[in-house]
Design a protein around this motif. Structure first.
Motif, PDB file in Angstrom:
ATOM      1  N   HIS A  61       0.836  -1.196   0.000  1.00  0.00           N
ATOM      2  CA  HIS A  61       0.000   0.000   0.000  1.00  0.00           C
ATOM      3  C   HIS A  61       0.876   1.254   0.000  1.00  0.00           C
ATOM      4  O   HIS A  61       1.863   1.322   0.721  1.00  0.00           O
ATOM      5  N   ARG A  62       0.527   2.235  -0.820  1.00  0.00           N
ATOM      6  CA  ARG A  62       1.266   3.501  -0.883  1.00  0.00           C
ATOM      7  C   ARG A  62       0.512   4.547  -0.088  1.00  0.00           C
ATOM      8  O   ARG A  62      -0.578   4.955  -0.458  1.00  0.00           O
ATOM      9  N   HIS A  63       1.067   4.956   1.039  1.00  0.00           N
ATOM     10  CA  HIS A  63       0.442   5.988   1.857  1.00  0.00           C
ATOM     11  C   HIS A  63       0.638   7.350   1.210  1.00  0.00           C
ATOM     12  O   HIS A  63       1.626   7.592   0.512  1.00  0.00           O
ATOM     13  N   GLY A  64      -0.281   8.239   1.486  1.00  0.00           N
ATOM     14  CA  GLY A  64      -0.214   9.603   0.999  1.00  0.00           C
ATOM     15  C   GLY A  64      -1.541  10.286   1.222  1.00  0.00           C
ATOM     16  O   GLY A  64      -2.492   9.682   1.736  1.00  0.00           O
ATOM     17  N   GLU A  65      -1.614  11.543   0.846  1.00  0.00           N
ATOM     18  CA  GLU A  65      -2.839  12.307   1.032  1.00  0.00           C
ATOM     19  C   GLU A  65      -4.016  11.585   0.376  1.00  0.00           C
ATOM     20  O   GLU A  65      -3.951  11.171  -0.784  1.00  0.00           O
ATOM     21  N   GLY A  66      -5.062  11.377   1.157  1.00  0.00           N
ATOM     22  CA  GLY A  66      -6.256  10.721   0.640  1.00  0.00           C
ATOM     23  C   GLY A  66      -6.205   9.204   0.631  1.00  0.00           C
ATOM     24  O   GLY A  66      -7.095   8.561   0.077  1.00  0.00           O
TER      25      GLY A  66
END
Length: 97
Positions: A61-66
């Motif tokens: 999973h790629r975390h980031g805004e949204g």
């Protein structure tokens, strides 16, 4: 594992209704406050800093805004709260704090 670094002169008492983000971490709760994570320990508050480099293996999973996970400012980076862990981007992978 975290190092034991006492947060000197911390008059605020963290708790369930103090207004700071709570992060469950193993057998204790940490509170995000002013770019730091604090935990109660022996009548004082400790700074919660990772004690080593622990990559979170198999975390696609790629975390980031949204992305759907809560983010917490932590020093010079952002940690993402996910499945009881704090993840931080590091050299093309995610570290497990």
């Amino acid at each position: 594992m975290t190092s034991h670094l006492e947060h000197v002169s911390h008059p605020h008492v963290h708790g369930p209704d103090c207004g700071h983000t709570q992060v469950r971490h193993g057998d204790h709760v940490e509170y995000a406050h002013g770019g730091h994570l604090h935990r109660e320990h022996g009548g004082h508050w400790d700074e919660c800093e990772p004690g080593g480099h622990v990559p979170h293996e198999g975390h696609d999973h790629r975390h980031g805004e949204g992305c759907g996970h809560e983010s917490v400012l932590h020093g010079d980076h952002v940690d993402y709260l996910h499945d009881g862990h704090r993840h931080a981007a590091h050299d093309g992978h995610w570290d497990d704090h």
